[in-house]
Write a protein that holds these residues in place. Sequence first.
Motif, PDB file in Angstrom:
ATOM      1  N   HIS A   8       0.845  -1.196   0.000  1.00  0.00           N
ATOM      2  CA  HIS A   8       0.000   0.000   0.000  1.00  0.00           C
ATOM      3  C   HIS A   8       0.879   1.245   0.000  1.00  0.00           C
ATOM      4  CE1 HIS A   8      -3.762   2.095   0.432  1.00  0.00           C
ATOM      5  NE2 HIS A   8      -4.409   0.963   0.600  1.00  0.00           N
ATOM      6  N   TRP A  10       0.569   5.583   0.857  1.00  0.00           N
ATOM      7  CA  TRP A  10      -0.258   6.649   1.436  1.00  0.00           C
ATOM      8  C   TRP A  10       0.435   8.000   1.264  1.00  0.00           C
ATOM      9  CZ3 TRP A  10       1.210   2.322   4.384  1.00  0.00           C
ATOM     10  CH2 TRP A  10       0.206   1.374   4.595  1.00  0.00           C
ATOM     11  N   CYS A  12       1.525  11.487   2.682  1.00  0.00           N
ATOM     12  CA  CYS A  12       1.764  11.940   4.058  1.00  0.00           C
ATOM     13  C   CYS A  12       2.906  12.939   4.067  1.00  0.00           C
ATOM     14  CB  CYS A  12       2.075  10.758   4.976  1.00  0.00           C
ATOM     15  SG  CYS A  12       3.658   9.967   4.666  1.00  0.00           S
ATOM     16  N   LYS A  26       5.222  10.345  -0.198  1.00  0.00           N
ATOM     17  CA  LYS A  26       4.411   9.134  -0.113  1.00  0.00           C
ATOM     18  C   LYS A  26       5.134   8.083   0.715  1.00  0.00           C
ATOM     19  CE  LYS A  26       1.787   9.710  -4.394  1.00  0.00           C
ATOM     20  NZ  LYS A  26       1.473   9.146  -5.725  1.00  0.00           N
ATOM     21  N   GLN A  84      -3.145  10.113   4.910  1.00  0.00           N
ATOM     22  CA  GLN A  84      -4.421   9.930   4.222  1.00  0.00           C
ATOM     23  C   GLN A  84      -4.596   8.454   3.858  1.00  0.00           C
ATOM     24  OE1 GLN A  84      -4.660  12.570   0.856  1.00  0.00           O
ATOM     25  NE2 GLN A  84      -3.980  14.341   2.015  1.00  0.00           N
ATOM     26  N   PRO A  85      -5.808   7.905   4.002  1.00  0.00           N
ATOM     27  CA  PRO A  85      -7.081   8.549   4.329  1.00  0.00           C
ATOM     28  C   PRO A  85      -7.249   8.890   5.813  1.00  0.00           C
ATOM     29  CG  PRO A  85      -7.412   6.201   4.050  1.00  0.00           C
ATOM     30  CD  PRO A  85      -5.988   6.471   3.700  1.00  0.00           C
ATOM     31  N   SER A  86      -6.547   8.191   6.712  1.00  0.00           N
ATOM     32  CA  SER A  86      -6.624   8.521   8.139  1.00  0.00           C
ATOM     33  C   SER A  86      -5.426   7.906   8.841  1.00  0.00           C
ATOM     34  CB  SER A  86      -7.927   8.001   8.765  1.00  0.00           C
ATOM     35  OG  SER A  86      -7.927   6.590   8.836  1.00  0.00           O
ATOM     36  N   SER A 219     -11.769  -3.336   6.019  1.00  0.00           N
ATOM     37  CA  SER A 219     -12.483  -2.079   5.772  1.00  0.00           C
ATOM     38  C   SER A 219     -13.742  -2.408   4.987  1.00  0.00           C
ATOM     39  CB  SER A 219     -11.609  -1.085   4.998  1.00  0.00           C
ATOM     40  OG  SER A 219     -11.255  -1.601   3.736  1.00  0.00           O
ATOM     41  N   THR A 222     -15.468   2.657   3.784  1.00  0.00           N
ATOM     42  CA  THR A 222     -14.411   3.502   3.223  1.00  0.00           C
ATOM     43  C   THR A 222     -13.063   3.015   3.726  1.00  0.00           C
ATOM     44  OG1 THR A 222     -14.545   5.077   5.065  1.00  0.00           O
ATOM     45  CG2 THR A 222     -15.940   5.510   3.130  1.00  0.00           C
ATOM     46  N   GLU A 223     -12.009   3.416   3.005  1.00  0.00           N
ATOM     47  CA  GLU A 223     -10.658   3.021   3.404  1.00  0.00           C
ATOM     48  C   GLU A 223     -10.209   3.714   4.683  1.00  0.00           C
ATOM     49  OE1 GLU A 223      -7.907   3.564   0.282  1.00  0.00           O
ATOM     50  OE2 GLU A 223      -8.848   2.116  -1.064  1.00  0.00           O
ATOM     51  N   ALA A 224     -10.902   4.814   5.053  1.00  0.00           N
ATOM     52  CA  ALA A 224     -10.521   5.522   6.266  1.00  0.00           C
ATOM     53  C   ALA A 224     -10.939   4.780   7.525  1.00  0.00           C
ATOM     54  CB  ALA A 224     -11.135   6.924   6.259  1.00  0.00           C
ATOM     55  N   HIS A 225     -11.933   3.902   7.420  1.00  0.00           N
ATOM     56  CA  HIS A 225     -12.424   3.164   8.581  1.00  0.00           C
ATOM     57  C   HIS A 225     -11.983   1.705   8.451  1.00  0.00           C
ATOM     58  CE1 HIS A 225     -15.116   6.665   8.282  1.00  0.00           C
ATOM     59  NE2 HIS A 225     -15.161   6.598   9.605  1.00  0.00           N
TER      60      HIS A 225
END
Length: 420
Positions: A8, A10, A12, A26, A84-86, A219, A222-225
């Motif tokens: 993955h 992200w 940041c 990234k 991101q996403p969290s 998940s 959403t990918e944030a949760h």
Amino acid sequence: MSRDICVHTWPCSYYLEPEKRWVSGKLSLTSLSLKFATDKTGTVLANFPLSSIIEIKKEASHFIFSSITILEKDHIKHWFSSLQPSRNAVFNIIEHFWRELLLSQPGATVQASSTPLTKGKELTGLMACSQKRLEDTAKVLHHQGEQFDNIIQGLDKIESDLDVADRLLTELESPSWWPFSSKLWKTPPETKPTEGASVSSSEAFGKEGIVIKIPAVISQKTEAHVKPGKLIILVSGLEVHDSNSLLIHRFERDDVDDIKVHTPYEISIRQRFIGKPDISFRLISAKMPEVIPILEVQFSKKIEFLEDALMPRSTGASSPAEKGYLTWHAASGLVDCGMRPEPSSSGSQGVQTQLQMSEQFISEEEAQELRQILRKLKSLALDTETELERQDEALDVIASSVDRAALTIDKHNRRMKKLT
């Protein structure tokens, strides 16, 4: 399958300690390492293996901005913010791969740094992985054979019930003055033993066969949760559990509409509905490469490999059969070469050649271990072939029994219409 595949990435920010400033870029995670590269120049500012991590924590920079800190063995601390996403999503995935690496290979990194991996050890690991996958496939086939046996028992019960219905219809069709009509009611007690068989078959249907269970990061919307949990592969379907082993959702085998393999470590499972939202889960796991071959067997027509998942597969042979064939013959050839070096004519050249061949190929102990694994693979392949032939015969019996039952039901329906 390469262990350096990107799991993955992200967006940041990374805190550059010498310059006392934040740099956007990234953060990339593989199964063995973490890497941060800047957006503008692509310069790698941080690149370290997961095995060197001592601690991963959630912290706040300047008591305001949420961050993730990673502490290495040399007490080097890395700060990552604006994730991101969290922050929770990134933290759960990195922590999962870090823990799985520590649990699966305790002390393996120290041993690997001191002694280089030989070709014999590489071959042994490859063949052991093939053996495990074949064992998992044989387990799935065994449970599938049990289901076929239960189906045959159920069809036998249906045929006995249809015989009872035939006797009852014969009595209803006979005139009231027919002297033998009352005897037809006394014949059904012969079917009592099959009722016990049906009870045992229903109990057999209720038993769940767990093929494999792996930890995963889940998940749903959403990918944030995201949250840690478990994926359980059953003979009859799939189950998604949370970290407390509580069932989140169960997919029956027929309910699964599609499975997409995004990377060798990430899949998504979806069940479609009409008039309401679909149920979909996205799962990331360090042990997902062990599950994907089993999903290929169970859901061969519903699984789809996306481009990122196909890249490592294209580097090898063109098909799994060719891969197995090449692996088998490569292993056999290396065992023979390692055990029987060619004699040389000159003395000094012969000694050098033998030393080179002993270093290049495999030792006697590794060859013996490879022979044992190959024998197990051969016996597993023969058992699997025998089970497949038995299941083919069972499918023929099931097909003929279903056709016979359909004809009998149709005939009984016509007879009942005549009575009404």
